[in-house]
Design a protein around this motif. Structure first.
Motif, short mmCIF file in Angstrom:
data_model
loop_
_atom_site.label_atom_id
_atom_site.label_comp_id
_atom_site.label_asym_id
_atom_site.label_seq_id
_atom_site.Cartn_x
_atom_site.Cartn_y
_atom_site.Cartn_z
N GLY A 1 15.89 3.36 16.33
CA GLY A 1 16.90 2.51 16.93
C GLY A 1 16.47 1.06 16.80
N ARG A 2 16.53 0.34 17.87
CA ARG A 2 16.13 -1.06 17.78
C ARG A 2 14.71 -1.27 18.30
N THR A 3 13.95 -0.21 18.37
CA THR A 3 12.55 -0.35 18.75
C THR A 3 11.67 0.07 17.59
N ILE A 4 10.44 -0.37 17.63
CA ILE A 4 9.48 0.01 16.60
C ILE A 4 8.30 0.69 17.26
N ARG A 5 7.70 1.64 16.52
CA ARG A 5 6.53 2.31 17.07
C ARG A 5 5.53 2.55 15.95
N LEU A 6 4.26 2.34 16.25
CA LEU A 6 3.19 2.53 15.27
C LEU A 6 3.22 3.95 14.73
N THR A 7 3.08 4.09 13.43
CA THR A 7 2.85 5.41 12.83
C THR A 7 1.36 5.73 12.95
N PRO A 8 0.98 6.97 12.72
CA PRO A 8 -0.45 7.30 12.67
C PRO A 8 -1.20 6.44 11.66
N GLN A 9 -0.58 6.22 10.51
CA GLN A 9 -1.21 5.35 9.51
C GLN A 9 -1.36 3.93 10.04
N GLY A 10 -0.34 3.48 10.77
CA GLY A 10 -0.42 2.15 11.37
C GLY A 10 -1.56 2.05 12.37
N TYR B 1 0.81 -1.22 0.00
CA TYR B 1 0.00 0.00 0.00
C TYR B 1 0.85 1.27 0.00
N GLY B 2 2.15 1.11 0.03
CA GLY B 2 3.00 2.30 0.04
C GLY B 2 2.84 3.13 1.28
N VAL B 3 2.55 2.47 2.40
CA VAL B 3 2.32 3.16 3.66
C VAL B 3 3.29 2.61 4.71
N LYS B 4 3.93 3.50 5.45
CA LYS B 4 4.82 3.04 6.52
C LYS B 4 3.98 2.80 7.76
N LEU B 5 4.04 1.59 8.28
CA LEU B 5 3.18 1.23 9.42
C LEU B 5 3.89 1.39 10.76
N PHE B 6 5.20 1.24 10.74
CA PHE B 6 5.98 1.40 11.96
C PHE B 6 7.14 2.35 11.71
N ASP B 7 7.47 3.12 12.74
CA ASP B 7 8.71 3.87 12.73
C ASP B 7 9.79 3.02 13.37
N ARG B 8 10.89 2.88 12.68
CA ARG B 8 12.02 2.16 13.25
C ARG B 8 12.92 3.18 13.95
#
Lengths: 88, 88
Positions: free
Chosen positions: A52-61, A43-50
């Motif tokens: 460092g070594r952690t991930i976090r939901l983006t608003p789109q996610g 879908y061309g959408v970033k779902l997580f922000d990377r």
DNA sequence: TGAGGTTACGCCTATCGTAATAATG
DNA sequence: CATTATTACGATAGGCGTAACCTCA
């Protein structure tokens, strides 16, 4: 988009932790990572922000999280309905 | 159960005709037939009656048809939502 | 330096299409 | 005998796990 992709995504999003989500799904980290990547690419959408070594939901996610849960709930209802029909 | 299985099933059920459904899905007859067989096996429910060379929805199949449509509708909503997020 | 996400890679299964078969109208 | 669904079968693609890597606290 497949139900399996949504299941993996929801498990990761709820924990914001890929390793633990993969373990909960009895799946290798790499498989979970690839599944998310395939969704993002599809879908061309970033779902997580990377970060460092952690991930976090983006608003789109976060949007997808809500919608994905609804689909999975309904799919589960279908499954239960089918299983209840075996008796009849 | 996958969304693809449900899509194939709905296409066949709406037409009660496997060949035309397969064509509409750009799929070989055999693939459509196998997909239905896999659904039936997965839940132990017969979805179509094979009467001669025609097929007809069983009552159980009619139940699945309704439920499957609902899932597919919601899945399509997710897709559209994701596509609308590309812009943002 | 170790915990965690990504990438590379080989394997394996699920699914596809072609073609043969069966059935029936 | 033409049409339609099923079955058989070989080929291919997608998804998996292992392992190597990169990064950061």
């Amino acid at each position: 988009m497949t139900l399996e992709q949504l299941r993996v995504f929801v498990a990761i999003a709820e924990r914001e932790h890929m390793t633990r989500a993969a373990a909960a799904l009895h799946l290798a980290q790499s498989a979970a990572s690839a599944t998310v990547a395939s969704l993002e690419a599809e879908y061309g959408v970033k779902l997580f922000d990377r970060v460092g070594r952690t991930i976090r939901l983006t608003p789109q996610g976060a949007v997808l999280l809500d919608e994905a849960r609804a689909v999975l709930l309904q799919a589960d209802q279908v499954r239960r309905r089918m299983e209840s029909l075996v008796a009849s």
